[in-house]
Design an enzyme around this catalytic site. Structure first.
Site, short mmCIF file in Angstrom:
data_model
loop_
_atom_site.label_atom_id
_atom_site.label_comp_id
_atom_site.label_asym_id
_atom_site.label_seq_id
_atom_site.Cartn_x
_atom_site.Cartn_y
_atom_site.Cartn_z
N GLU A 179 -3.51 4.29 -2.67
CA GLU A 179 -3.96 3.88 -1.34
C GLU A 179 -5.47 4.06 -1.17
O GLU A 179 -6.17 3.17 -0.69
CB GLU A 179 -3.22 4.68 -0.25
CG GLU A 179 -3.78 4.41 1.13
CD GLU A 179 -2.89 4.86 2.28
OE1 GLU A 179 -2.53 6.04 2.34
OE2 GLU A 179 -2.58 4.00 3.14
N GLU A 180 -5.95 5.20 -1.60
CA GLU A 180 -7.38 5.47 -1.41
C GLU A 180 -8.24 4.49 -2.22
O GLU A 180 -9.26 4.00 -1.73
CB GLU A 180 -7.71 6.91 -1.81
CG GLU A 180 -7.16 7.97 -0.84
CD GLU A 180 -5.77 8.45 -1.19
OE1 GLU A 180 -5.18 7.91 -2.15
OE2 GLU A 180 -5.25 9.37 -0.50
N ASP B 192 0.88 -1.17 0.00
CA ASP B 192 0.00 0.00 0.00
C ASP B 192 0.92 1.22 0.00
O ASP B 192 1.71 1.39 0.92
CB ASP B 192 -0.87 -0.07 1.27
CG ASP B 192 -1.54 1.26 1.62
OD1 ASP B 192 -1.53 2.19 0.79
OD2 ASP B 192 -2.08 1.36 2.75
#
Ligand code: AR6
Length: 520
Positions: A316-317, A298
């Site tokens: 990541e989001e 991540d």
């Protein structure tokens, strides 16, 4: 081709080790591990929360149903939780619009009246709800799920504070109730994010920022699109009918482990005599899909989840939107320090998405049938490591910053079982890093951690070619980690002296190796 390198096919991905190759090695680490379930029942197939006295202190999550704590209850009848229950119970009774959800949320968050807006939620309602079309049924179910919290969480949830090695395992059901509470913004003490406030070292958890207005209409539309992934998650976890494939039912466990390695135990990069490991590299495919079962990186923010509850919408989001169970890490994970990472084992993938950043969209349900271990955790493991954010990209070649990134990658990659790492241009988008440098840093850390690597260049064919060629040059010329470290340091010195922005790291390394070979 230079240095006699003829590029062959990349190392086959099917030869890389995944969690299935180590299935028996998984459940051993129990020291410093809080398990939120009664495991004797769990082994018999029944999920019963473990019970221990709740506490209200700085070491544990302040849960909404304990608020306000008993010592000052007399000052505040009815308690905030009673007010919350009252508002959420109303929502469970059906015919609910987004306006009703707003009214409910604001009823126990009255100090934020005038500050919080719900425009993204309304936009979702106007535009996307007509497609997804069951919000009036879903909101009541979500409210019910939030209200179940006191029955599902019967022991304190420890905060994973800096410089502690500690893990939490909980059921997907517990996570869903915590997230329903986050959606309805019930977590106390978590709305003040000012520096110096009680939780300023933690990510936010209440969803208010995801509902809020954005000045840029395109950003507001992106938030509405993010909400589709969120609502789809809640749809799946509240689906009581039996139309779900049993293999994809969210009835397992997920573990969250904070790992801190003290500086005295970090590698001395001048002394690591190991060669680089196998590398599969491809301009196609993604960490999330092709990397399933490997240790999936991540590209994190030190506040885990980054902008998932705001407008952020990069690797990541997007990962957190596909697997919203990851969002619960924001509840208890303090900001990551340089020598720390968070490893998450077993999260489920709920959504298929497409696009990236501005072009992101929710595509549809993902039916996750990934095999599970004996704790019913999916064979999916994610490691959050935060790269440095280089406002000025030149800073990344200093010795200190190279070492910081090597150590960060090592902290993430270290540990058993030694599945391959699935990664890519870590730190090279929002954080401005140079993927050629970051690829070598990650390969070095992987070598010391004894893991092979799958590297996805995110459709950049030229980069895939460059990295593969460099990897071959380094392995064919027996350039071990310590030697490569010296070359990187040398390049750093050279780079800062020359002030020559066109200097290419790989050309520099190739010339050094060629020069050394000609001296032999
Ligand atoms: N698979 C492989 N490669 C990818 C993928 C993917 N799914 N997605 C992106 N890339 P970025 P950072 C490539 O910017 O620079 C977030 O807000 C693509 O080439 O997400 O480490 C976090 O919360 C992309 O440019 O990572 C942090 O605050 C590159 O990877 C911050 O961004 C980097 O992706 C981290 O920024």
């Amino acid at each position: 081709p230079q240095l006699g390198i003829q590029l062959g096919p990349t190392y086959p991905i099917k030869n890389l080790k995944t969690m299935q190759n180590f299935s028996t090695e998984f459940d051993k680490k129990l020291i410093g591990h809080i398990i939120m379930l009664d495991m004797t029942f769990f082994q018999r197939g029944v999920i019963v929360p473990f019970q221990r006295t709740h506490v209200w202190d700085s070491k544990n999550v302040k849960l909404p149903h304990l608020y306000p704590p008993s010592h000052n209850k007399s000052h505040a009848p009815p308690s905030r939780w009673e007010a919350t229950c009252h508002a959420l119970r109303k929502l469970t009774k059906g015919s609910n619009s987004i306006g009703d959800a707003e009214t409910a949320i604001m009823s126990y968050n009255s100090t934020n009246k005038g500050k919080w807006t719900f425009d993204a939620l309304y936009l979702y309602g106007q535009r996307l709800h007509t497609v997804d079309n069951n919000l009036h049924l879903l909101i009541p179910k979500m409210a019910k799920l939030a209200l179940e919290l006191p029955d599902l969480i019967k022991q304190p949830i420890p905060l994973l504070r800096q410089q502690q090695n500690q893990a939490i395992t909980m059921s997907q059901q517990q996570i869903s109730s915590l997230l329903a509470n986050a959606f309805f913004c019930t977590f106390p003490h978590r709305n003040d994010t000012k520096p110096g406030s009680e939780y300023s070292n933690f990510p936010t958890i209440n969803f208010s920022s995801l509902f809020a207005n954005e000045k840029d209409p395109a950003k507001l539309a992106q938030k509405a699109e993010k909400l589709r992934a969120i609502f789809h998650y809640f749809n799946t976890v509240t689906n009581e009918s039996h139309d779900q494939d049993p293999a994809s039912k969210p009835d397992g466990l997920v573990s969250f482990e904070r790992i801190s390695i003290p500086s005295s135990q970090l590698p001395d990069w001048n002394k690591q005599k190991m060669p680089l490991r196998n590398l599969h590299i491809s301009s196609e495919g993604s960490i999330e899909k092709e990397g399933t079962g490997m240790l999936q990186v991540d590209f994190a923010c030190k506040y885990i989840g980054g902008g998932v509850l705001k407008s952020g919408l990069v690797q990541e989001e997007i990962l957190f939107l596909m697997s919203p169970e990851l969002i619960v890490a924001r509840l208890f994970t303090e900001k990551l320090a340089d020598n720390e990472c968070l490893k998450i084992t077993g999260p489920q993938m709920y959504s298929i998405t497409s696009g990236y950043s501005k072009t992101f969209s929710w595509v549809g349900p993902y039916n996750d049938c990934t095999k599970r271990d004996m704790w019913k955790r999916r064979y999916r493991q994610i490691v959050a490591i935060d790269a440095l954010d280089f406002k000025n990209p030149k800073e990344q070649y200093t010795q200190e910053n190279i070492k910081r990134e090597l150590n960060k990658a090592f902290v993430g990659f270290h540990g058993k079982p030694e599945t391959a790492i699935a990664t890519g241009n870590w730190g090279c988008g929002a954080f401005n890093g140079d993927p050629k440098l970051k690829a070598l840093i990650q390969l070095m850390a992987a070598a010391v951690a004894e893991r092979d690597m799958a590297y996805f260049t995110f459709r950049n064919e030229h980069l895939a070619y460059e990295i593969q060629r460099m990897h071959e040059i380094l392995t064919k010329n027996n350039v071990t980690v310590d030697k490569l470290y010296k070359l990187l340091k040398e390049f750093g010195g050279h780079y800062t002296r020359e002030h020559h922005s066109a200097t290419d790291l790989y050309r520099f390394i190739r010339e050094k190796i060629k020069h050394k070979n000609s001296l032999l």
